[in-house]
Design a protein around this motif. Sequence first.
Motif, PDB file in Angstrom:
ATOM      1  N   ARG A 114       0.972  -1.218  -0.026  1.00  9.96           N
ATOM      2  CA  ARG A 114      -0.131   0.100  -0.018  1.00  9.96           C
ATOM      3  C   ARG A 114       0.803   1.408   0.022  1.00  9.96           C
ATOM      4  N   LEU A 115       2.052   1.405   0.847  1.00  8.61           N
ATOM      5  CA  LEU A 115       2.878   2.240   0.734  1.00  8.61           C
ATOM      6  C   LEU A 115       3.365   2.612  -0.621  1.00  8.61           C
ATOM      7  N   LEU A 116       3.951   1.566  -1.419  1.00  6.90           N
ATOM      8  CA  LEU A 116       4.426   1.796  -2.547  1.00  6.90           C
ATOM      9  C   LEU A 116       3.249   2.088  -3.565  1.00  6.90           C
ATOM     10  N   GLN A 117       2.116   1.642  -3.530  1.00  9.72           N
ATOM     11  CA  GLN A 117       1.063   2.416  -4.321  1.00  9.72           C
ATOM     12  C   GLN A 117       0.787   3.660  -4.188  1.00  9.72           C
ATOM     13  N   VAL A 118       0.693   4.083  -3.030  1.00 11.33           N
ATOM     14  CA  VAL A 118       0.544   5.421  -2.663  1.00 11.33           C
ATOM     15  C   VAL A 118       1.632   6.356  -3.274  1.00 11.33           C
ATOM     16  N   ALA A 119       2.754   5.899  -2.879  1.00 15.84           N
ATOM     17  CA  ALA A 119       4.170   6.596  -3.454  1.00 15.84           C
ATOM     18  C   ALA A 119       4.224   6.688  -4.917  1.00 15.84           C
ATOM     19  N   ALA A 120       3.822   5.709  -5.397  1.00 18.91           N
ATOM     20  CA  ALA A 120       3.920   5.707  -6.807  1.00 18.91           C
ATOM     21  C   ALA A 120       3.020   6.968  -7.569  1.00 18.91           C
ATOM     22  N   GLN A 121       1.795   7.035  -6.897  1.00 18.83           N
ATOM     23  CA  GLN A 121       0.976   8.220  -7.263  1.00 18.83           C
ATOM     24  C   GLN A 121       1.577   9.474  -7.204  1.00 18.83           C
ATOM     25  N   LEU A 122       2.443   9.699  -6.322  1.00 14.81           N
ATOM     26  CA  LEU A 122       3.146  10.870  -6.265  1.00 14.81           C
ATOM     27  C   LEU A 122       4.293  11.607  -7.338  1.00 14.81           C
ATOM     28  N   THR A 123       4.552  12.873  -7.512  1.00 19.60           N
ATOM     29  CA  THR A 123       5.788  13.051  -8.162  1.00 19.60           C
ATOM     30  C   THR A 123       6.942  12.783  -7.485  1.00 19.60           C
ATOM     31  N   PRO A 124       8.174  12.623  -8.436  1.00 19.16           N
ATOM     32  CA  PRO A 124       9.235  12.160  -7.787  1.00 19.16           C
ATOM     33  C   PRO A 124       9.599  13.094  -6.593  1.00 19.16           C
ATOM     34  N   ALA A 125       9.264  14.332  -6.717  1.00 22.21           N
ATOM     35  CA  ALA A 125       9.787  15.311  -5.476  1.00 22.21           C
ATOM     36  C   ALA A 125       8.854  15.077  -4.343  1.00 22.21           C
ATOM     37  N   ASP A 126       7.558  14.965  -4.747  1.00 22.09           N
ATOM     38  CA  ASP A 126       6.396  14.614  -3.296  1.00 22.09           C
ATOM     39  C   ASP A 126       6.818  13.249  -3.007  1.00 22.09           C
ATOM     40  N   ARG A 127       7.221  12.166  -3.726  1.00 23.94           N
ATOM     41  CA  ARG A 127       7.640  11.088  -3.029  1.00 23.94           C
ATOM     42  C   ARG A 127       8.730  10.940  -2.297  1.00 23.94           C
ATOM     43  N   SER A 128       9.681  11.827  -2.708  1.00 22.62           N
ATOM     44  CA  SER A 128      11.003  11.941  -1.899  1.00 22.62           C
ATOM     45  C   SER A 128      10.797  12.688  -0.454  1.00 22.62           C
ATOM     46  N   ALA A 129       9.842  13.709  -0.501  1.00 26.72           N
ATOM     47  CA  ALA A 129       9.718  14.373   0.682  1.00 26.72           C
ATOM     48  C   ALA A 129       8.695  13.461   1.700  1.00 26.72           C
ATOM     49  N   PHE A 130       7.640  12.798   0.993  1.00 32.71           N
ATOM     50  CA  PHE A 130       7.040  11.906   1.807  1.00 32.71           C
ATOM     51  C   PHE A 130       7.700  10.747   2.492  1.00 32.71           C
ATOM     52  N   LEU A 131       8.474  10.098   1.578  1.00 36.29           N
ATOM     53  CA  LEU A 131       9.287   8.917   2.182  1.00 36.29           C
ATOM     54  C   LEU A 131      10.535   9.520   3.106  1.00 36.29           C
ATOM     55  N   HIS A 132      11.099  10.849   3.002  1.00 36.30           N
ATOM     56  CA  HIS A 132      11.943  11.209   3.925  1.00 36.30           C
ATOM     57  C   HIS A 132      11.246  11.515   5.339  1.00 36.30           C
ATOM     58  N   ALA A 133       9.988  12.019   5.180  1.00 36.11           N
ATOM     59  CA  ALA A 133       9.307  12.262   6.230  1.00 36.11           C
ATOM     60  C   ALA A 133       9.119  11.138   7.138  1.00 36.11           C
ATOM     61  N   LEU A 134       8.794   9.907   6.226  1.00 40.86           N
ATOM     62  CA  LEU A 134       8.398   8.718   7.017  1.00 40.86           C
ATOM     63  C   LEU A 134       9.704   8.175   7.699  1.00 40.86           C
ATOM     64  N   ALA A 135      11.065   8.211   7.041  1.00 35.96           N
ATOM     65  CA  ALA A 135      12.214   7.800   7.539  1.00 35.96           C
ATOM     66  C   ALA A 135      12.792   8.412   8.573  1.00 35.96           C
ATOM     67  N   ASN A 136      12.441   9.882   8.582  1.00 34.38           N
ATOM     68  CA  ASN A 136      13.018  10.746   9.676  1.00 34.38           C
ATOM     69  C   ASN A 136      11.996  11.576  10.338  1.00 34.38           C
ATOM     70  N   PRO A 137      11.154  10.985  11.053  1.00 35.86           N
ATOM     71  CA  PRO A 137      10.082  12.035  11.695  1.00 35.86           C
ATOM     72  C   PRO A 137      10.854  13.019  12.527  1.00 35.86           C
ATOM     73  N   PRO A 138      10.058  14.040  12.885  1.00 35.88           N
ATOM     74  CA  PRO A 138      10.319  15.131  13.881  1.00 35.88           C
ATOM     75  C   PRO A 138      10.450  14.408  15.079  1.00 35.88           C
ATOM     76  N   GLY A 139      11.718  14.897  15.792  1.00 36.96           N
ATOM     77  CA  GLY A 139      12.113  14.254  17.052  1.00 36.96           C
ATOM     78  C   GLY A 139      12.797  12.995  17.059  1.00 36.96           C
ATOM     79  N   GLY A 140      13.194  12.461  15.710  1.00 37.17           N
ATOM     80  CA  GLY A 140      13.782  11.322  15.840  1.00 37.17           C
ATOM     81  C   GLY A 140      12.812   9.905  16.031  1.00 37.17           C
ATOM     82  N   GLY A 141      13.381   8.621  15.642  1.00 40.24           N
ATOM     83  CA  GLY A 141      12.645   7.660  16.051  1.00 40.24           C
ATOM     84  C   GLY A 141      11.695   7.150  15.055  1.00 40.24           C
TER      85      GLY A 141
END
Length: 144
Positions: A114-141
């Motif tokens: 499901r994550l990949l399906q949603v990410a595939a619908q995003l532009t490359p820039a949006d996809r990058s921002a979305f996945l970076h936010a998931l990998a590096n949430p505010p406050g760490g962890g």
Amino acid sequence: MKALLPFAILLGASAASAVPAVPPTQLQRTQLTQPGAPQPAKLPGVSDAGNAILAKAQTTPDPMLVDLAGKQRAVHQQIVAAVMAPTVDLTKLGALLKQQQGLITQVLARRDDRLLQVAAQLTPADRSAFLHALANPPGGGAPR
């Protein structure tokens, strides 16, 4: 961190949770689907169009994940009953634990799909921002 909570719901559950397929509570489902309910948080760095795609994914429950969560609850109840019995049948308990493990594996695979399906619908820039936010949430962890 609060901004990422809806994205954890999108994924079905957070990677840090003990049982990975906990569907949204009734209150969360109501908040996500009722008119006038709080709108999903907009992710910084993602365009308005990208945030619209993410909001739709957050507010659309995945029937397969809901079904798997129900199956997990049923197996968990059977495990509790087996453990609480006056005599524990280890063969039955082992089979239930393997069944639970299989369901968890299915949930993780579906969540990733499901994550990949949603990410595939995003532009490359949006996809990058979305996945970076998931990998590096505010406050760490890990996102919760």
